[in-house]
Scaffold this motif. Structure first.
Motif, mmCIF file in Angstrom:
data_model
loop_
_atom_site.group_PDB
_atom_site.id
_atom_site.type_symbol
_atom_site.label_atom_id
_atom_site.label_comp_id
_atom_site.label_asym_id
_atom_site.label_seq_id
_atom_site.Cartn_x
_atom_site.Cartn_y
_atom_site.Cartn_z
ATOM 1 N N ASN A 29 54.285 49.549 56.263
ATOM 2 C CA ASN A 29 55.167 50.339 57.119
ATOM 3 C C ASN A 29 54.945 51.829 56.890
ATOM 4 O OD1 ASN A 29 57.228 51.009 58.885
ATOM 5 N ND2 ASN A 29 58.794 50.854 57.308
ATOM 6 N N GLY A 30 54.843 52.246 55.657
ATOM 7 C CA GLY A 30 54.619 53.651 55.357
ATOM 8 C C GLY A 30 53.253 54.133 55.815
ATOM 9 N N ALA A 31 52.255 53.278 55.707
ATOM 10 C CA ALA A 31 50.904 53.663 56.106
ATOM 11 C C ALA A 31 50.786 53.819 57.613
ATOM 12 C CB ALA A 31 49.903 52.619 55.607
ATOM 13 N N MET A 32 51.537 53.039 58.371
ATOM 14 C CA MET A 32 51.421 53.064 59.829
ATOM 15 C C MET A 32 52.475 53.934 60.504
ATOM 16 S SD MET A 32 48.896 51.232 60.326
ATOM 17 C CE MET A 32 47.903 50.150 59.346
ATOM 18 N N GLY A 33 53.432 54.433 59.754
ATOM 19 C CA GLY A 33 54.562 55.138 60.346
ATOM 20 C C GLY A 33 54.211 56.403 61.106
ATOM 21 N N ASP A 34 53.234 57.158 60.648
ATOM 22 C CA ASP A 34 52.913 58.443 61.265
ATOM 23 C C ASP A 34 51.777 58.361 62.278
ATOM 24 O OD1 ASP A 34 54.840 59.805 59.814
ATOM 25 O OD2 ASP A 34 53.506 60.048 58.098
ATOM 26 N N LEU A 35 51.192 57.200 62.456
ATOM 27 C CA LEU A 35 50.034 57.105 63.344
ATOM 28 C C LEU A 35 50.369 57.388 64.807
ATOM 29 C CD1 LEU A 35 48.088 54.075 61.878
ATOM 30 C CD2 LEU A 35 47.643 56.508 61.575
ATOM 31 N N GLY A 36 51.563 57.055 65.230
ATOM 32 C CA GLY A 36 51.942 57.286 66.616
ATOM 33 C C GLY A 36 51.983 58.751 66.993
ATOM 34 N N THR A 37 52.213 59.613 66.018
ATOM 35 C CA THR A 37 52.216 61.049 66.264
ATOM 36 C C THR A 37 50.871 61.663 65.903
ATOM 37 O OG1 THR A 37 54.546 61.080 65.668
ATOM 38 C CG2 THR A 37 53.434 63.179 65.750
ATOM 39 N N TYR A 38 50.303 61.220 64.806
ATOM 40 C CA TYR A 38 49.099 61.856 64.273
ATOM 41 C C TYR A 38 47.857 61.612 65.140
ATOM 42 C CZ TYR A 38 45.390 63.098 61.072
ATOM 43 O OH TYR A 38 44.287 63.659 60.519
ATOM 44 N N ILE A 39 47.626 60.387 65.558
ATOM 45 C CA ILE A 39 46.402 60.057 66.305
ATOM 46 C C ILE A 39 46.321 60.808 67.637
ATOM 47 C CG2 ILE A 39 45.201 58.190 67.516
ATOM 48 C CD1 ILE A 39 45.737 56.450 65.110
ATOM 49 N N PRO A 40 47.376 60.868 68.467
ATOM 50 C CA PRO A 40 47.248 61.644 69.708
ATOM 51 C C PRO A 40 46.957 63.133 69.471
ATOM 52 C CG PRO A 40 49.134 60.196 69.840
ATOM 53 C CD PRO A 40 48.640 60.123 68.439
ATOM 54 N N ILE A 41 47.578 63.720 68.432
ATOM 55 C CA ILE A 41 47.330 65.134 68.141
ATOM 56 C C ILE A 41 45.879 65.354 67.735
ATOM 57 C CG2 ILE A 41 47.854 67.005 66.521
ATOM 58 C CD1 ILE A 41 50.749 65.998 66.513
ATOM 59 N N VAL A 42 45.368 64.518 66.840
ATOM 60 C CA VAL A 42 43.990 64.684 66.362
ATOM 61 C C VAL A 42 42.990 64.414 67.484
ATOM 62 C CG1 VAL A 42 42.272 63.742 64.775
ATOM 63 C CG2 VAL A 42 44.542 64.255 63.967
ATOM 64 N N LEU A 43 43.228 63.401 68.294
ATOM 65 C CA LEU A 43 42.312 63.124 69.398
ATOM 66 C C LEU A 43 42.314 64.247 70.435
ATOM 67 C CD1 LEU A 43 42.803 59.296 69.992
ATOM 68 C CD2 LEU A 43 40.865 60.464 68.931
ATOM 69 N N ALA A 44 43.478 64.802 70.725
ATOM 70 C CA ALA A 44 43.544 65.916 71.676
ATOM 71 C C ALA A 44 42.803 67.132 71.136
ATOM 72 C CB ALA A 44 45.004 66.267 71.967
ATOM 73 N N LEU A 45 42.963 67.434 69.861
ATOM 74 C CA LEU A 45 42.247 68.559 69.266
ATOM 75 C C LEU A 45 40.745 68.310 69.224
ATOM 76 C CD1 LEU A 45 44.617 69.536 66.318
ATOM 77 C CD2 LEU A 45 44.075 70.901 68.335
ATOM 78 N N ALA A 46 40.358 67.074 68.949
ATOM 79 C CA ALA A 46 38.928 66.753 68.898
ATOM 80 C C ALA A 46 38.287 66.908 70.272
ATOM 81 C CB ALA A 46 38.723 65.331 68.383
ATOM 82 N N LEU A 47 39.003 66.516 71.323
ATOM 83 C CA LEU A 47 38.454 66.626 72.669
ATOM 84 C C LEU A 47 38.511 68.058 73.214
ATOM 85 C CD1 LEU A 47 39.926 63.371 74.205
ATOM 86 C CD2 LEU A 47 37.547 63.794 73.547
ATOM 87 N N ALA A 48 39.570 68.781 72.896
ATOM 88 C CA ALA A 48 39.753 70.108 73.482
ATOM 89 C C ALA A 48 39.015 71.211 72.728
ATOM 90 C CB ALA A 48 41.239 70.444 73.529
#
Length: 80
Positions: A29-48
């Protein structure tokens, strides 16, 4: 005010205690808790902005492992 000694042996005992797996479900639960926020931010920065995704993910993982070992609780790295 209590005094605290930070001898290498005490620090190693604290790290060993923090690395003990107490509950598998809590760890997942702790390992997956922040993925919903973190992955979209990192992917948007990687693409932009041509952020190197591999390096970012590796150092994010290293940061979480180190803070989890030292403090007993991994620190979130994304801005909230």
């Amino acid at each position: 005010m209590p005094t605290t000694s930070n001898s290498p042996a005490e620090i190693m005992d604290k790290v060993k205690n923090n690395l003990v797996l107490r509950s598998k479900w809590a760890e997942v639960n702790g390992a997956m808790g922040d993925l919903g926020t973190y992955i979209p931010i990192v992917l948007a920065l990687a693409l932009a902005k041509d952020l190197d995704l591999g390096t970012t993910l590796i150092f994010t993982g290293v940061y979480n492992i180190v803070t989890g070992a030292i403090y007993g609780v991994p620190m979130p790295v994304q801005p909230m």
